[in-house]
Design an enzyme around this catalytic site. Structure first.
Site, PDB file in Angstrom:
ATOM      1  N   GLY A   1       0.970  -0.626  -0.265  1.00 12.39           N
ATOM      2  CA  GLY A   1       0.021  -0.371  -0.075  1.00 12.39           C
ATOM      3  C   GLY A   1       0.934   1.242  -0.160  1.00 12.39           C
ATOM      4  O   GLY A   1       1.999   1.088   0.007  1.00 12.39           O
TER       5      GLY A   1
ATOM      6  N   GLY B   1       0.475   5.715   1.599  1.00 14.02           N
ATOM      7  CA  GLY B   1       0.171   6.940   2.712  1.00 14.02           C
ATOM      8  C   GLY B   1       1.074   7.584   2.364  1.00 14.02           C
ATOM      9  O   GLY B   1       1.784   8.386   1.788  1.00 14.02           O
ATOM     10  N   GLY B   2       0.413   8.692   3.462  1.00 20.63           N
ATOM     11  CA  GLY B   2       0.584   9.787   3.311  1.00 20.63           C
ATOM     12  C   GLY B   2       2.408   9.826   3.987  1.00 20.63           C
ATOM     13  O   GLY B   2       2.896  10.641   3.822  1.00 20.63           O
ATOM     14  N   MET B   3       2.538   8.756   4.485  1.00 19.21           N
ATOM     15  CA  MET B   3       3.982   8.214   5.284  1.00 19.21           C
ATOM     16  C   MET B   3       5.217   8.214   3.787  1.00 19.21           C
ATOM     17  O   MET B   3       6.452   8.311   3.939  1.00 19.21           O
ATOM     18  CB  MET B   3       3.736   7.334   6.365  1.00 19.21           C
TER      19      MET B   3
ATOM     20  N   VAL C   1       4.385   0.958   1.776  1.00 15.93           N
ATOM     21  CA  VAL C   1       4.876  -0.453   2.362  1.00 15.93           C
ATOM     22  C   VAL C   1       4.594  -1.528   1.453  1.00 15.93           C
ATOM     23  O   VAL C   1       3.925  -1.812   0.763  1.00 15.93           O
ATOM     24  CB  VAL C   1       4.076  -0.652   2.983  1.00 15.93           C
TER      25      VAL C   1
ATOM     26  N   LYS D   1       8.642  -0.272   5.454  1.00 15.70           N
ATOM     27  CA  LYS D   1       7.764   0.671   4.828  1.00 15.70           C
ATOM     28  C   LYS D   1       8.985   2.075   4.501  1.00 15.70           C
ATOM     29  O   LYS D   1       9.775   2.339   5.340  1.00 15.70           O
ATOM     30  CB  LYS D   1       7.312   1.435   6.613  1.00 15.70           C
TER      31      LYS D   1
ATOM     32  N   ASP E   1      -1.450   9.931  15.316  1.00 15.24           N
ATOM     33  CA  ASP E   1      -2.573   9.235  14.716  1.00 15.24           C
ATOM     34  C   ASP E   1      -3.524   7.824  13.898  1.00 15.24           C
ATOM     35  O   ASP E   1      -3.257   7.312  13.802  1.00 15.24           O
ATOM     36  CB  ASP E   1      -1.285   9.168  12.805  1.00 15.24           C
TER      37      ASP E   1
END
Length: 254
Positions: free
Chosen positions: A6, A8-10, A13, A28, A121
């Site tokens: 996936g 995401g904002g970070m 992964v 990650k 978060d």
């Protein structure tokens, strides 16, 4: 590296294989712009080391953190299962399951807070549920990278006092402090965070699990942040008439 799991904002992964211990792991890769500031990266690494020291069944274990070719990555426990967000969307959670997940995550949070670690978060996409029903809270300490700058805090303070219709959608960069719909009031207002902020966000997830809805939703991210900061959520017992009154009391307390 085996496969993409996936984005995401970070960062991104992947599922990967630990060739030394012959086990699957989640890898990650953090976005370069998040770790470009040496001071910010140093603070994050300090927090990540502390988070890695927390051992609890409801917290995904961090195995390693490293930087190679200017890319910082985290190696963590690979968890097979579904996120709470997906379980809610597919209507696969009953009341008992929701309560068990909330209890497990609350116990994990309590352990982290005793270690002086704030998640920052908490959201349904950051909680995995294994096939045998065990909840795992992901990404502890990562939101440290998303803390707002002083400029962002001043911007949010100005927005707080502006008429909603004049708030430009682009200023919803307040999401740098967390995911908008799951923010605590102090996150939405750009204020310093403490342990109750995590409890508030857990309350939002609990609300979502038992009703299938989010307690605070606006037409734009800024509207949502305003609702979180200044409005009361509808009781869960109004949305689902058959829920026990004690459930409303507990969620409202969060």
């Amino acid at each position: 590296v085996d496969e993409l799991l996936g984005k995401g904002g970070m960062g991104v992964v992947y599922r990967a294989q630990d060739t030394k211990l012959n086990r699957p792991v989640a890898l990650k890769m953090l976005k370069t712009d998040l770790t470009a500031d040496p001071d910010k990266l140093k603070r994050f690494l300090q927090e990540a080391r502390a988070a890695a020291a927390i051992t609890h069944p409801a917290i995904a274990q961090v195995y390693d953190i490293d930087t190679v070719d200017e890319t910082t990555f985290i190696v963590m426990e690979f968890i097979e299962g579904q996120t709470v967000g997906k379980l809610v969307a597919n209507k696969e959670l009953d009341l008992q399951g929701s309560i068990e997940i909330a209890l497990q995550v609350a116990e994990g949070l309590a352990k982290a807070h005793k270690s002086k670690i704030i998640h920052r978060d908490i959201k349904s996409e950051n909680i995995m549920v294994t096939r045998d029903g065990h909840a795992k809270l992901l990404d502890f300490g990562l939101a440290k990278l998303l803390e707002p700058s002083a400029d962002a805090e001043r911007t949010l303070t100005l927005l707080e006092h502006a008429p909603t219709k004049t708030m430009p959608q682009t200023t919803a960069a307040g999401t740098i402090m967390g995911t908008t719909s799951y923010m605590s009031p102090e996150q939405a207002r750009g204020l310093p965070l403490s342990y109750p902020s995590d409890v508030f966000s857990l309350g939002i997830v609990f609300y979502e699990m038992v009703t299938g809805e989010l307690p605070f939703e606006g037409a734009s991210p800024i509207d949502t942040m305003h609702a979180i900061a200044f409005e009361e959520a509808r009781p869960v017992t109004v949305i689902r008439k058959n829920l026990p009154p004690d459930l409303h009391r507990i969620i409202a307390r969060c």
